[in-house]
Scaffold this motif. Structure first.
Motif, PDB file in Angstrom:
ATOM      1  N   ILE A   1      -3.859  -6.842  46.768  1.00 39.04           N
ATOM      2  CA  ILE A   1      -4.259  -7.693  47.883  1.00 39.04           C
ATOM      3  C   ILE A   1      -3.510  -9.014  47.793  1.00 39.04           C
ATOM      4  O   ILE A   1      -3.045  -9.404  46.717  1.00 39.04           O
ATOM      5  CB  ILE A   1      -5.790  -7.927  47.893  1.00 39.04           C
ATOM      6  CG1 ILE A   1      -6.256  -8.536  46.567  1.00 39.04           C
ATOM      7  CG2 ILE A   1      -6.517  -6.624  48.179  1.00 39.04           C
ATOM      8  CD1 ILE A   1      -7.744  -8.872  46.523  1.00 39.04           C
ATOM      9  N   PHE A   2      -3.414  -9.697  48.937  1.00 41.66           N
ATOM     10  CA  PHE A   2      -2.677 -10.968  48.944  1.00 41.66           C
ATOM     11  C   PHE A   2      -3.136 -11.843  50.096  1.00 41.66           C
ATOM     12  O   PHE A   2      -3.757 -11.384  51.050  1.00 41.66           O
ATOM     13  CB  PHE A   2      -1.168 -10.716  49.016  1.00 41.66           C
ATOM     14  CG  PHE A   2      -0.728  -9.877  50.178  1.00 41.66           C
ATOM     15  CD1 PHE A   2      -0.374 -10.462  51.382  1.00 41.66           C
ATOM     16  CD2 PHE A   2      -0.680  -8.492  50.074  1.00 41.66           C
ATOM     17  CE1 PHE A   2       0.023  -9.689  52.465  1.00 41.66           C
ATOM     18  CE2 PHE A   2      -0.279  -7.706  51.154  1.00 41.66           C
ATOM     19  CZ  PHE A   2       0.076  -8.306  52.340  1.00 41.66           C
TER      20      PHE A   2
ATOM     21  N   TYR B   1     -12.573 -16.689  51.825  1.00 39.27           N
ATOM     22  CA  TYR B   1     -11.472 -15.740  51.642  1.00 39.27           C
ATOM     23  C   TYR B   1     -10.811 -15.346  52.965  1.00 39.27           C
ATOM     24  O   TYR B   1      -9.631 -15.008  53.007  1.00 39.27           O
ATOM     25  CB  TYR B   1     -11.945 -14.492  50.895  1.00 39.27           C
ATOM     26  CG  TYR B   1     -12.652 -13.475  51.760  1.00 39.27           C
ATOM     27  CD1 TYR B   1     -11.981 -12.357  52.245  1.00 39.27           C
ATOM     28  CD2 TYR B   1     -13.999 -13.627  52.108  1.00 39.27           C
ATOM     29  CE1 TYR B   1     -12.619 -11.424  53.046  1.00 39.27           C
ATOM     30  CE2 TYR B   1     -14.642 -12.704  52.900  1.00 39.27           C
ATOM     31  CZ  TYR B   1     -13.946 -11.600  53.369  1.00 39.27           C
ATOM     32  OH  TYR B   1     -14.579 -10.686  54.159  1.00 39.27           O
ATOM     33  N   GLU B   2     -11.541 -15.408  54.059  1.00 38.70           N
ATOM     34  CA  GLU B   2     -10.979 -14.996  55.336  1.00 38.70           C
ATOM     35  C   GLU B   2     -10.324 -16.137  56.113  1.00 38.70           C
ATOM     36  O   GLU B   2      -9.851 -15.941  57.229  1.00 38.70           O
ATOM     37  CB  GLU B   2     -12.059 -14.334  56.188  1.00 38.70           C
ATOM     38  CG  GLU B   2     -13.184 -15.256  56.493  1.00 38.70           C
ATOM     39  CD  GLU B   2     -14.551 -14.567  56.468  1.00 38.70           C
ATOM     40  OE1 GLU B   2     -15.528 -15.298  56.270  1.00 38.70           O
ATOM     41  OE2 GLU B   2     -14.637 -13.364  56.643  1.00 38.70           O
TER      42      GLU B   2
ATOM     43  N   LEU C   1      -0.607 -15.734  47.289  1.00 39.27           N
ATOM     44  CA  LEU C   1      -1.543 -15.447  46.192  1.00 39.27           C
ATOM     45  C   LEU C   1      -1.771 -13.950  46.140  1.00 39.27           C
ATOM     46  O   LEU C   1      -2.036 -13.337  47.177  1.00 39.27           O
ATOM     47  CB  LEU C   1      -2.891 -16.127  46.424  1.00 39.27           C
ATOM     48  CG  LEU C   1      -2.949 -17.629  46.406  1.00 39.27           C
ATOM     49  CD1 LEU C   1      -4.390 -18.092  46.563  1.00 39.27           C
ATOM     50  CD2 LEU C   1      -2.364 -18.167  45.115  1.00 39.27           C
ATOM     51  N   CYS C   2      -1.686 -13.370  44.960  1.00 41.22           N
ATOM     52  CA  CYS C   2      -1.773 -11.919  44.834  1.00 41.22           C
ATOM     53  C   CYS C   2      -2.680 -11.506  43.684  1.00 41.22           C
ATOM     54  O   CYS C   2      -2.790 -12.202  42.686  1.00 41.22           O
ATOM     55  CB  CYS C   2      -0.390 -11.337  44.555  1.00 41.22           C
ATOM     56  SG  CYS C   2       0.860 -11.789  45.764  1.00 41.22           S
ATOM     57  N   ASP C   3      -3.290 -10.356  43.850  1.00 38.13           N
ATOM     58  CA  ASP C   3      -4.031  -9.680  42.787  1.00 38.13           C
ATOM     59  C   ASP C   3      -3.575  -8.234  42.869  1.00 38.13           C
ATOM     60  O   ASP C   3      -3.688  -7.613  43.938  1.00 38.13           O
ATOM     61  CB  ASP C   3      -5.536  -9.821  42.996  1.00 38.13           C
ATOM     62  CG  ASP C   3      -6.332  -9.336  41.799  1.00 38.13           C
ATOM     63  OD1 ASP C   3      -5.863  -9.509  40.650  1.00 38.13           O
ATOM     64  OD2 ASP C   3      -7.427  -8.792  41.996  1.00 38.13           O
ATOM     65  N   SER C   4      -3.035  -7.693  41.784  1.00 36.85           N
ATOM     66  CA  SER C   4      -2.387  -6.392  41.888  1.00 36.85           C
ATOM     67  C   SER C   4      -2.701  -5.467  40.712  1.00 36.85           C
ATOM     68  O   SER C   4      -3.193  -5.901  39.682  1.00 36.85           O
ATOM     69  CB  SER C   4      -0.875  -6.578  42.001  1.00 36.85           C
ATOM     70  OG  SER C   4      -0.368  -7.199  40.835  1.00 36.85           O
ATOM     71  N   THR C   5      -2.377  -4.202  40.932  1.00 35.55           N
ATOM     72  CA  THR C   5      -2.557  -3.151  39.936  1.00 35.55           C
ATOM     73  C   THR C   5      -1.294  -2.293  39.935  1.00 35.55           C
ATOM     74  O   THR C   5      -0.852  -1.858  41.005  1.00 35.55           O
ATOM     75  CB  THR C   5      -3.761  -2.252  40.322  1.00 35.55           C
ATOM     76  OG1 THR C   5      -4.935  -3.050  40.377  1.00 35.55           O
ATOM     77  CG2 THR C   5      -3.960  -1.129  39.324  1.00 35.55           C
TER      78      THR C   5
ATOM     79  N   ARG D   1     -10.091  -4.027  43.380  1.00 35.46           N
ATOM     80  CA  ARG D   1     -10.846  -5.194  43.822  1.00 35.46           C
ATOM     81  C   ARG D   1     -10.544  -5.537  45.277  1.00 35.46           C
ATOM     82  O   ARG D   1      -9.432  -5.361  45.740  1.00 35.46           O
ATOM     83  CB  ARG D   1     -10.529  -6.398  42.926  1.00 35.46           C
ATOM     84  CG  ARG D   1     -11.059  -6.220  41.512  1.00 35.46           C
ATOM     85  CD  ARG D   1     -10.639  -7.349  40.587  1.00 35.46           C
ATOM     86  NE  ARG D   1      -9.206  -7.405  40.348  1.00 35.46           N
ATOM     87  CZ  ARG D   1      -8.542  -6.591  39.511  1.00 35.46           C
ATOM     88  NH1 ARG D   1      -9.164  -5.617  38.902  1.00 35.46           N
ATOM     89  NH2 ARG D   1      -7.240  -6.737  39.318  1.00 35.46           N
ATOM     90  N   GLY D   2     -11.543  -6.092  45.954  1.00 28.48           N
ATOM     91  CA  GLY D   2     -11.388  -6.492  47.335  1.00 28.48           C
ATOM     92  C   GLY D   2     -11.118  -7.979  47.473  1.00 28.48           C
ATOM     93  O   GLY D   2     -11.202  -8.742  46.503  1.00 28.48           O
ATOM     94  N   HIS D   3     -10.822  -8.405  48.696  1.00 30.04           N
ATOM     95  CA  HIS D   3     -10.540  -9.817  48.969  1.00 30.04           C
ATOM     96  C   HIS D   3     -11.735 -10.712  48.635  1.00 30.04           C
ATOM     97  O   HIS D   3     -11.570 -11.727  47.948  1.00 30.04           O
ATOM     98  CB  HIS D   3     -10.148 -10.002  50.444  1.00 30.04           C
ATOM     99  CG  HIS D   3      -8.788  -9.499  50.761  1.00 30.04           C
ATOM    100  ND1 HIS D   3      -8.565  -8.214  51.208  1.00 30.04           N
ATOM    101  CD2 HIS D   3      -7.578 -10.099  50.700  1.00 30.04           C
ATOM    102  CE1 HIS D   3      -7.265  -8.052  51.409  1.00 30.04           C
ATOM    103  NE2 HIS D   3      -6.648  -9.178  51.112  1.00 30.04           N
TER     104      HIS D   3
END
Length: 129
Positions: free
Chosen positions: A9-10, A73-74, A22-26, A42-44
Motif C-alpha cells: 500500500i502507498f 489515512y484517507e 509513503l509505502c508499506d510492502s511485502t 495490512r490495510g491503509h
C-alpha cells in the motif's frame, strides 16, 4: 541480482521540499492469498493508525513525516498493489492523481516492479471525495 517484486500500500503525502511516497510492502514470496490475487497483509487504516500510535518521536525515528499525526489515512491520495496469479501481472490500483508518469515511475521503482508485467488501474475505493 534484481530485487524481489513487492505488493503493498502507498500514499502521496505533502512534505517541506516535495511530496513523499509513503509505502508499506511485502515481498511477493511472503504475500498473502486473497482470491486469485496475492496481496499485502495490512490495510491503509491499520497501517496509518499504527504509525500514528508511534507519536512524533517514533515517526521521526522511522523517517516518517509528522503530517501522519494530524490527518486521517484517507486524506491523501493512496493506492494498493496486488499480484494477480491467473494473469501473472501486478495491478496497481490508485487514486487517479497518482497516475502521472513521474509518480508511476516512482511507484514501480519503490516496489521493484521493473521489468515485470504491470497494469495501472483506477479504483473508486481510492478516490477522495
Amino acid at each position: 541480482m534484481r530485487p524481489t517484486p513487492q505488493v503493498g500500500i502507498f500514499w502521496l503525502v505533502p512534505a517541506p521540499c516535495a511530496p513523499v511516497l509513503l509505502c508499506d510492502s511485502t515481498p511477493l514470496p511472503q504475500a498473502e492469498p486473497y482470491g486469485v490475487c496475492l496481496g499485502h497483509p495490512r490495510g491503509h487504516f491499520e497501517t496509518w493508525e499504527a504509525w500514528r500510535a508511534l507519536g512524533m518521536h517514533g515517526l521521526a525515528r522511522l523517517g516518517l513525516p509528522a503530517c501522519i499525526l494530524d490527518h486521517e489515512y484517507e486524506d491523501f491520495p493512496r493506492g494498493r498493489i496486488v499480484y494477480q496469479r491467473d494473469s501473472e501481472e501486478f495491478i496497481i490500483y490508485a487514486d487517479p492523481r497518482l497516475h502521472r508518469p513521474r509518480l508511476r515511475r516512482s511507484i514501480l521503482a519503490r516496489f521493484a516492479l521493473e521489468p515485470v508485467p504491470v497494469r495501472f488501474a483506477v479504483d473508486a475505493h481510492y478516490r477522495r471525495c
